[in-house]
Write a protein that holds these residues in place. Structure first.
Motif, PDB file in Angstrom:
ATOM      1  N   ILE A 150       0.845  -1.129  -0.121  1.00 58.39           N
ATOM      2  CA  ILE A 150       0.086   0.031  -0.103  1.00 58.39           C
ATOM      3  C   ILE A 150       0.655   1.287   0.098  1.00 58.39           C
ATOM      4  O   ILE A 150       0.764   2.212  -0.844  1.00 58.39           O
TER       5      ILE A 150
ATOM      6  N   HIS B 294       2.365   3.751  -2.831  1.00 54.62           N
ATOM      7  CA  HIS B 294       1.388   4.560  -3.748  1.00 54.62           C
ATOM      8  C   HIS B 294       0.636   5.661  -3.229  1.00 54.62           C
ATOM      9  O   HIS B 294      -0.403   5.519  -2.618  1.00 54.62           O
TER      10      HIS B 294
ATOM     11  N   ASP C  32     -10.673  -6.992  -1.861  1.00 54.61           N
ATOM     12  CA  ASP C  32      -9.797  -5.816  -2.643  1.00 54.61           C
ATOM     13  C   ASP C  32     -10.298  -4.454  -2.326  1.00 54.61           C
ATOM     14  O   ASP C  32     -11.371  -4.518  -1.540  1.00 54.61           O
TER      15      ASP C  32
ATOM     16  N   PHE D  37      -6.916   4.210  -7.356  1.00 50.72           N
ATOM     17  CA  PHE D  37      -6.292   3.077  -7.047  1.00 50.72           C
ATOM     18  C   PHE D  37      -7.197   1.969  -6.835  1.00 50.72           C
ATOM     19  O   PHE D  37      -8.251   2.001  -6.011  1.00 50.72           O
TER      20      PHE D  37
ATOM     21  N   PHE E  59      -6.855  -1.904  -5.291  1.00 51.60           N
ATOM     22  CA  PHE E  59      -5.627  -2.768  -4.744  1.00 51.60           C
ATOM     23  C   PHE E  59      -6.392  -4.002  -4.828  1.00 51.60           C
ATOM     24  O   PHE E  59      -7.215  -4.335  -4.187  1.00 51.60           O
TER      25      PHE E  59
ATOM     26  N   GLU F 241      -1.550  -5.506  -5.178  1.00 50.53           N
ATOM     27  CA  GLU F 241      -1.179  -5.204  -6.307  1.00 50.53           C
ATOM     28  C   GLU F 241      -2.344  -4.072  -7.032  1.00 50.53           C
ATOM     29  O   GLU F 241      -3.391  -4.099  -7.033  1.00 50.53           O
ATOM     30  N   GLU F 242      -1.544  -2.794  -7.280  1.00 50.27           N
ATOM     31  CA  GLU F 242      -2.318  -2.044  -7.775  1.00 50.27           C
ATOM     32  C   GLU F 242      -2.760  -2.051  -9.238  1.00 50.27           C
ATOM     33  O   GLU F 242      -1.685  -2.063 -10.127  1.00 50.27           O
TER      34      GLU F 242
END
Length: 642
Positions: free
Chosen positions: A323, A326, A345, A356, A358, A367-368
């Motif tokens: 996290i 970003h 998510d 974003f 995620f 993962e973005e």
């Protein structure tokens, strides 16, 4: 309203014969549903009955079902709001007709403006401003609806601002908790419960983070945040420091509880806005008029993910979970399983920047993927003034879609879930932006306002520039909110302001939340208004379409069942929803799932996929009922008549 209970083997049901209130005690380590005493500052109590006594009590409960009309009674219609005190629109806002209350069948959705004073709600929001135009003044705040005392009536928690430099108010403002007493009356229990945070409130989420059976509260502030642990006796304790979730002195935004690794412990996601303090304050003027700065005047900051350690404390895992790399300008967010792979998510809106998304790998690493999924921008590739977001299946295809609000001169965006991790901007094709373009949009909800089985849209509006009309005649600071009705095929039609009854609600609104405040099976709306009292909309939609409401209790999963995936099937349609905590514009609602069922006479099948992986299936359930379901391998259920 009647209540159906679906319980594990040996789970016990009890009723207070004087009040008709209920409590339940499962045989597992979890403590069950509390029975709240009908007194101010009610104390939670629990039945502790050995399993061997379950069989005679179960037989007695079945006997009661056939022998009398016990159970929670349907709440009366209550008093009608006084039709006075409505504000006129500012110059520059079209004076649309509000519809005639004498023609209740003219529109499918009807919302009556219940003046808050008539309901016992005296809360008035302040942003703490004193003419300096600090950016923080524009983003407060959200609102939460949850049942803090376990009496099955949703209560309301309003966030408030705090004094900023130069403020000259007499009383220090705080957040406020109002207990729903039924019959459309609320009581301020802020002091009694200990939830009057004097911080600068921005975002809020609620859930049972410690699995003790009581819903706790997290407040995201400008400055140290607050975690209020529900003591179960009608009071809360500030455990922020012990839990390790104060988040320093950041300018916060939305928040959400979620179980990132399905270990049965609720983790906490905390969004942050920009790197603002009083020393780096930016001030603008336009055509000689003062104007608030925007997010691009400041540096973005990373959000925070706290992992629940299971002992009342949390650990900041933002870096290791993917996290922290970003930084953004976070605002509203929602955590859900958009790709249906069994884990939660996180979709985070960023103001005038890419959003974003995620994606969870199932173990708590993210993962973005916003650009890859099509949720970073709108269809034109624009970075929008993203505000609030909700999730829901608007087109009935079984996938969770996203709806987000935006700034003046930008349409909100309806992201249709195409499956395989991809989304498309379906705003223009669906009509989901009707009427929103001239205004700044904030809170929003994908909710079924008319119980016809599809999700409608509510959009809270209001500008952040309080002198905008002096140099821009195309919009206004205070405007009316927007309601869009779903036609059942995923197309939306604007039905506001004609659907509104009573005094016009012309405000600069922020967060909004939804629940059934009067027990009639229809969702009401509460809206937080900047610098003013809130708006409370009572749902007066005509007709008696069916509905069902679900209260889920986890045992192997987290107690609030956040992340539970629910499928409701009737002869007419199939609906899906997921239980989430924290949504909209930095707000919270929805721990009780609501499904409109249209003309259905029964629920053919109800399936719950719990976060633990357990599957619960129930068949042939009656409609227009509230059902409590406790996670277990052998669910059984029986009904208490009206």
């Amino acid at each position: 309203m009647d209540i159906f209970w679906a319980c594990n083997s040996f789970d016990l049901l009890s009723m207070d014969n004087r009040t008709g209130e209920h409590s339940i005690r499962p045989r597992s380590r979890c403590r069950g549903i509390p029975r709240a005493r009908p007194a101010t500052g009610k104390l939670m109590t629990w039945l502790r009955i050995p399993p061997l006594q379950a069989f005679p009590l179960l037989a007695l409960a079945v006997t009661i079902c056939f022998g009398g009309c016990l159970g929670r009674s349907e709440i009366s219609a209550g008093s009608r709001a006084v039709d006075s005190g409505g504000k006129s629109a500012k110059e520059g806002v079209p004076a649309f007709p509000v519809g005639s209350p004498s023609e209740p069948h003219a529109l499918p959705i009807r919302l009556e403006n219940m003046l808050p004073e008539s309901l016992g709600i005296t809360f008035v929001h302040t942003d703490g401003s004193a003419g300096h135009y600090y950016i923080v003044e524009t983003v407060t705040g959200g609102v939460a609806v949850f049942d803090y005392d376990g009496d099955l009536l949703p209560d309301i928690y309003f966030l408030n601002g705090a004094p900023l430099p130069g403020w000259s108010g007499r009383e220090i403002p705080t957040n406020a908790l109002y207990r729903n007493m039924g019959h459309w009356y609320f009581v301020d229990v802020t002091l009694l419960t200990g939830t009057g945070d004097p911080g600068y409130g921005l975002g809020v989420a609620a859930a049972d983070y410690n699995n003790d059976g009581f819903i706790d509260l997290y407040v995201n502030n400008f400055g140290p945040n607050r975690l209020y642990r529900n003591n179960g006796d009608g009071t809360f304790t500030d455990v922020t420091q012990q839990a390790g979730v104060s988040a320093g002195n950041l300018l916060g935004a939305g928040a959400a509880f979620l179980d990132v690794d399905n270990d049965g412990q609720l983790d906490l996601y905390v969004a942050n806005y920009v790197n603002f303090n009083f020393q780096n304050h930016v001030f603008h003027r336009r055509e000689g008029y003062p104007e608030y700065a925007g997010p691009r005047d400041y540096q973005p900051v990373p959000d925070i993910l706290y992992r629940n350690q299971g002992d009342g404390t949390f650990l900041d895992v933002s870096q290791s979970a993917g996290i922290a790399p970003h930084p953004g300008t976070g605002m509203g967010l929602v955590a859900c399983d958009y790709d249906e792979d069994g884990d939660m998510d996180i979709f985070v809106l960023n103001d005038v920047a890419q959003n974003f998304l995620f994606r969870n790998d199932g173990k708590g690493y993210f993962e973005e993927v916003a650009i890859l999924s099509g949720t970073a921008f709108n269809v034109y590739g624009d970075e929008l003034g993203s505000m609030g977001v909700d999730c829901g299946d608007f087109d009935g295809d079984g996938d969770l879609d996203f709806y987000m609000t935006s700034y003046q001169g930008e349409f909100p965006v309806l992201y249709r879930n195409l499956g395989n991790g991809l989304f498309e901007d379906a705003t223009a094709l669906s009509g989901a932006g009707a009427g929103a373009y001239p205004y700044v949009n904030w809170g929003t909800g994908l909710i079924d306002l008319d119980n016809d089985g599809d999700l409608d849209l509510y959009i809270a509006n209001g500008h952040l520039q309080d002198q905008i009309e002096l140099y821009d005649q195309t919009t206004a600071y205070r405007v009316e909110d927007i309601v869009l009705a779903n036609d059942g095929k995923g197309n939306f039609q604007r039905v506001s302001p004609g659907c509104f009854i009573g005094p016009r609600a012309v405000h600069s609104s922020r967060g909004c939340a939804f629940d059934d405040f009067d027990g009639d099976g229809k969702l009401e709306v509460v809206v937080s208004n900047s610098r003013e009292a809130p708006t409370i909309w009572r749902n007066r939609t005509p007709g008696k379409l069916a509905w069902i409401r679900l209260i889920l209790v986890g045992t192997q999963s987290n107690r609030s069942a956040v992340g539970a995936w629910v499928v409701v099937e009737t002869r007419l349609r199939r609906q899906v929803a997921q239980l989430v905590s924290g949504r909209g514009y930095q707000s919270h609602w929805g721990l009780t799932l609501h499904f409109g069922l249209g003309e259905a006479k029964k629920v053919e099948k109800l399936e719950i996929r719990w976060p633990s992986g357990t599957i619960t299936q129930l068949k042939d359930l009656p409609v227009c009922r509230e059902i409590v379901i406790i996670e277990g391998e052998l669910p059984l259920w029986f009904a208490l008549p009206r």
